[in-house]
Enzyme design. Structure first.
Site, PDB file in Angstrom:
ATOM      1  N   TYR A   1       0.893  -1.168   0.000  1.00 16.33           N
ATOM      2  CA  TYR A   1       0.000   0.000   0.000  1.00 16.33           C
ATOM      3  C   TYR A   1       0.926   1.211   0.000  1.00 16.33           C
ATOM      4  O   TYR A   1       0.874   2.044   0.864  1.00 16.33           O
ATOM      5  CB  TYR A   1      -0.838  -0.093   1.280  1.00 16.33           C
ATOM      6  CG  TYR A   1      -2.029   0.813   1.433  1.00 16.33           C
ATOM      7  CD1 TYR A   1      -3.024   0.901   0.470  1.00 16.33           C
ATOM      8  CD2 TYR A   1      -2.179   1.555   2.617  1.00 16.33           C
ATOM      9  CE1 TYR A   1      -4.131   1.701   0.676  1.00 16.33           C
ATOM     10  CE2 TYR A   1      -3.282   2.352   2.823  1.00 16.33           C
ATOM     11  CZ  TYR A   1      -4.265   2.414   1.844  1.00 16.33           C
ATOM     12  OH  TYR A   1      -5.374   3.207   2.053  1.00 16.33           O
TER      13      TYR A   1
ATOM     14  N   ARG B   1     -12.035   7.965   6.210  1.00 20.39           N
ATOM     15  CA  ARG B   1     -11.879   8.389   7.603  1.00 20.39           C
ATOM     16  C   ARG B   1     -11.811   9.896   7.787  1.00 20.39           C
ATOM     17  O   ARG B   1     -11.709  10.374   8.906  1.00 20.39           O
ATOM     18  CB  ARG B   1     -10.601   7.763   8.198  1.00 20.39           C
ATOM     19  CG  ARG B   1     -10.686   6.289   8.490  1.00 20.39           C
ATOM     20  CD  ARG B   1      -9.399   5.782   9.128  1.00 20.39           C
ATOM     21  NE  ARG B   1      -8.256   5.999   8.250  1.00 20.39           N
ATOM     22  CZ  ARG B   1      -7.877   5.147   7.289  1.00 20.39           C
ATOM     23  NH1 ARG B   1      -8.537   4.033   7.106  1.00 20.39           N
ATOM     24  NH2 ARG B   1      -6.845   5.424   6.531  1.00 20.39           N
TER      25      ARG B   1
ATOM     26  N   GLU C   1      -1.160  -1.348 -10.474  1.00 16.91           N
ATOM     27  CA  GLU C   1      -0.019  -1.688  -9.640  1.00 16.91           C
ATOM     28  C   GLU C   1       1.093  -2.290 -10.495  1.00 16.91           C
ATOM     29  O   GLU C   1       0.877  -2.696 -11.628  1.00 16.91           O
ATOM     30  CB  GLU C   1      -0.415  -2.724  -8.562  1.00 16.91           C
ATOM     31  CG  GLU C   1      -1.597  -2.279  -7.708  1.00 16.91           C
ATOM     32  CD  GLU C   1      -1.754  -3.055  -6.407  1.00 16.91           C
ATOM     33  OE1 GLU C   1      -0.809  -3.795  -6.033  1.00 16.91           O
ATOM     34  OE2 GLU C   1      -2.818  -2.916  -5.778  1.00 16.91           O
TER      35      GLU C   1
ATOM     36  N   ARG D   1     -15.291  -2.872  -3.908  1.00 16.12           N
ATOM     37  CA  ARG D   1     -15.201  -1.882  -2.823  1.00 16.12           C
ATOM     38  C   ARG D   1     -16.298  -2.039  -1.788  1.00 16.12           C
ATOM     39  O   ARG D   1     -16.086  -1.736  -0.600  1.00 16.12           O
ATOM     40  CB  ARG D   1     -15.261  -0.469  -3.411  1.00 16.12           C
ATOM     41  CG  ARG D   1     -14.140  -0.128  -4.375  1.00 16.12           C
ATOM     42  CD  ARG D   1     -12.800  -0.169  -3.725  1.00 16.12           C
ATOM     43  NE  ARG D   1     -11.729   0.218  -4.653  1.00 16.12           N
ATOM     44  CZ  ARG D   1     -10.436  -0.019  -4.423  1.00 16.12           C
ATOM     45  NH1 ARG D   1     -10.054  -0.623  -3.318  1.00 16.12           N
ATOM     46  NH2 ARG D   1      -9.530   0.349  -5.308  1.00 16.12           N
TER      47      ARG D   1
ATOM     48  N   TYR E   1     -13.345  -4.994   6.043  1.00 12.00           N
ATOM     49  CA  TYR E   1     -11.900  -4.798   6.229  1.00 12.00           C
ATOM     50  C   TYR E   1     -11.475  -4.474   7.659  1.00 12.00           C
ATOM     51  O   TYR E   1     -10.284  -4.575   7.990  1.00 12.00           O
ATOM     52  CB  TYR E   1     -11.358  -3.736   5.267  1.00 12.00           C
ATOM     53  CG  TYR E   1     -11.438  -2.298   5.742  1.00 12.00           C
ATOM     54  CD1 TYR E   1     -12.641  -1.613   5.712  1.00 12.00           C
ATOM     55  CD2 TYR E   1     -10.316  -1.624   6.213  1.00 12.00           C
ATOM     56  CE1 TYR E   1     -12.713  -0.299   6.131  1.00 12.00           C
ATOM     57  CE2 TYR E   1     -10.372  -0.316   6.634  1.00 12.00           C
ATOM     58  CZ  TYR E   1     -11.577   0.349   6.599  1.00 12.00           C
ATOM     59  OH  TYR E   1     -11.638   1.645   7.017  1.00 12.00           O
TER      60      TYR E   1
ATOM     61  N   LYS F   1     -10.958  -8.689  -2.278  1.00 11.29           N
ATOM     62  CA  LYS F   1      -9.743  -8.637  -3.088  1.00 11.29           C
ATOM     63  C   LYS F   1      -9.370  -9.993  -3.692  1.00 11.29           C
ATOM     64  O   LYS F   1      -8.755 -10.046  -4.753  1.00 11.29           O
ATOM     65  CB  LYS F   1      -8.559  -8.208  -2.195  1.00 11.29           C
ATOM     66  CG  LYS F   1      -8.668  -6.806  -1.644  1.00 11.29           C
ATOM     67  CD  LYS F   1      -8.209  -5.805  -2.672  1.00 11.29           C
ATOM     68  CE  LYS F   1      -7.972  -4.449  -2.011  1.00 11.29           C
ATOM     69  NZ  LYS F   1      -7.437  -3.494  -2.988  1.00 11.29           N
TER      70      LYS F   1
ATOM     71  N   THR G   1      -6.638 -11.566  -9.157  1.00 10.88           N
ATOM     72  CA  THR G   1      -5.582 -10.570  -9.370  1.00 10.88           C
ATOM     73  C   THR G   1      -4.969 -10.885 -10.725  1.00 10.88           C
ATOM     74  O   THR G   1      -4.549 -12.020 -10.962  1.00 10.88           O
ATOM     75  CB  THR G   1      -4.495 -10.676  -8.276  1.00 10.88           C
ATOM     76  OG1 THR G   1      -5.114 -10.541  -6.991  1.00 10.88           O
ATOM     77  CG2 THR G   1      -3.441  -9.595  -8.446  1.00 10.88           C
TER      78      THR G   1
ATOM     79  N   THR H   1      -1.733   0.358  -5.185  1.00 11.98           N
ATOM     80  CA  THR H   1      -2.184   1.262  -6.233  1.00 11.98           C
ATOM     81  C   THR H   1      -1.221   2.426  -6.406  1.00 11.98           C
ATOM     82  O   THR H   1      -0.826   3.063  -5.424  1.00 11.98           O
ATOM     83  CB  THR H   1      -3.575   1.820  -5.865  1.00 11.98           C
ATOM     84  OG1 THR H   1      -4.404   0.719  -5.536  1.00 11.98           O
ATOM     85  CG2 THR H   1      -4.171   2.615  -7.001  1.00 11.98           C
TER      86      THR H   1
HETATM   87 MN    MN Z   1      -3.952  -3.310  -4.051  1.00 14.62          MN
END
Ligand code: MN
Length: 424
Positions: free
Chosen positions: A137, A151, A210, A246, A253, A262, A266, A359
């Site tokens: 991340y 947040r 990514e 999302r 999460y 997730k 991938t 990302t």
């Molecule tokens: Mn990711």
């Protein structure tokens, strides 16, 4: 002394267009299977052609790097495990064989028949057997944007973020190669303003731009990788799309991080580009303040200038529309810092493990690496030239990520990683 395989003036007897991703300076690694039949084998690319490394190996044209053949197999793991000296020797040999001034392959039609095929004549497969997959991340811009959305601006970056490369353990079983369709996942979500969760297809399918790197030589349990030697264990880099649901992610999460939002898929590009090919594009990462603890080393001269792009097609819009342009060099945490951190507690890594960056967002509105950020949580839908708009991906949408490092008259390309969203 400069590395002759990186010489910008080096040319191949195979014609290569200036905008090709695969000039003689690149020589990425992949695994392919001939469409006409035959077994999977390791390969590289020059221009529009595939170079069969298993054929070169069996013709005795490659250096002796191993007792066993390493290229007539369905993954690059065995070759990756051999380490830098072997990688360099093979790169040098292949580069020499393809050189315009070398007659060995150039003037041997029979060998060329065995070694070359058109890209359209093969299917590209997963290049590695991925035993473990970790996703970091590491973009400060991305972490800040997501933090603001989830947040608020005052708690955007968590207190740990500037001190360690935050990551989570992903799922290796669902790593798929470019072109594999991505079925919209179902899962548990808490709709806005609802009291109880519901189960159903995700309504918030997203991509994440990514890059990842694959581990070459592995480590033993209990062994930490020092930051200053970490690059010896990096076989090469590849494009990665970390698909994300999302709505599922947002509900699940807390407190342990991403899970089913997730791990349904991938996507990775079929090509792995070596750090040796990227050496001319080495650069500094962003300034790190506060200075990281010493076991993490620094990020100076550990970034690479790789231009990245995300494009979209839809059922109604067959022509590609570019959504975003970013760059690998924007990442705050370097690959060496990620690997040093991952192993600092003695966690071992194995050949073929995939460590992805997180990302890669830039600081401008046109350099954001996810739809979540581009459409800002759905508050600013992305307008498409077809008259459609997107807050998130729809069925029939195809996401195409590509990237290259631009040299003087040539580019070191990563090819593409694509995936189409299909209905749940
Ligand atoms: Mn990711």
């Amino acid at each position: 002394m400069t590395n002759p395989t990186n010489d910008p003036s080096r040319r191949s007897f195979v014609e290569v267009a200036p905008d090709s991703h695969f000039p003689i300076q690149n020589l990425p690694y992949g695994v392919c299977r001939p469409r006409a039949g035959g077994s999977a084998r390791c390969c590289t690319a020059i221009g529009d052609r595939i170079v069969d490394l298993a054929a070169l190996e069996s013709l005795g044209l490659l250096p002796d790097i191993s007792e066993q053949p390493v290229f007539s197999v369905s993954s690059l793991n065995a070759f990756a495990a051999l380490g830098r000296t072997a990688w360099s020797a093979v790169r040098r040999a292949v580069s020499d064989l393809l050189d315009v001034d070398n007659s060995v392959l150039r003037d041997n039609a029979e060998w060329q028949q065995q070694v070359f095929s058109e890209q359209s004549a093969v299917d590209m497969l997963l290049p590695m057997e991925v035993g473990d997959y970790t996703d970091f991340y590491s973009s400060k811009e991305h972490a800040t944007n997501v933090g603001i959305m989830f947040r608020g601006v005052d708690n955007a970056l968590q207190p740990n973020w500037l001190h360690l490369p935050v990551g989570y353990h992903g799922r290796a079983s669902s790593v798929v190669v470019s072109g594999h369709p991505i079925r919209r996942p179902s899962g548990q979500k808490m709709p806005p303003d609802a009291d109880t969760p519901v189960f159903g297809p995700s309504q918030a399918m997203d991509f994440e731009l990514e890059m990842g790197f694959y581990i070459g030589p592995g480590t033993e349990v209990g062994q930490a990788v020092a930051a200053d030697t970490a690059e010896d264990r990096i076989f090469g880099m590849s494009l990665v799309n970390d698909w994300s649901a999302r709505d599922i992610q947002r509900w699940e999460y807390v407190p342990l991080g991403p899970f089913l939002g997730k791990n349904f898929a991938t996507s990775v590009a079929p090509w792995i580009v070596s750090l040796e090919a990227l050496e001319p594009f080495r650069c500094d990462g962003p300034e790190q303040s506060p200075a990281p603890l010493s076991y993490l080393g620094g990020n100076a001269r550990h970034a690479f200038d790789v231009q990245l792009e995300v494009a979209l097609t839809t059922a109604q819009m067959p022509a590609r529309h570019v959504l975003s342009r970013s760059n690998f060099r924007y990442l705050y945490w370097s690959m060496t810092q990620q690997l040093a951190h991952h192993t600092c507690n003695g966690c071992n890594v194995n050949p073929g493990d995939l460590l992805a960056s997180g990302t890669i967002s830039g600081s401008t509105a046109d350099s954001l690496g996810s739809m979540l950020e581009l459409a800002w949580k759905g508050e600013r839908p992305v307008a498409l030239p077809s008259g459609e708009s997107r807050k998130m991906l729809q069925d029939g949408d195809t996401v195409i990520m590509s990237g290259f490092a631009q040299g003087d008259g040539y580019r070191i390309g990563f090819g593409e990683v694509t995936g189409e969203i299909t209905s749940a």
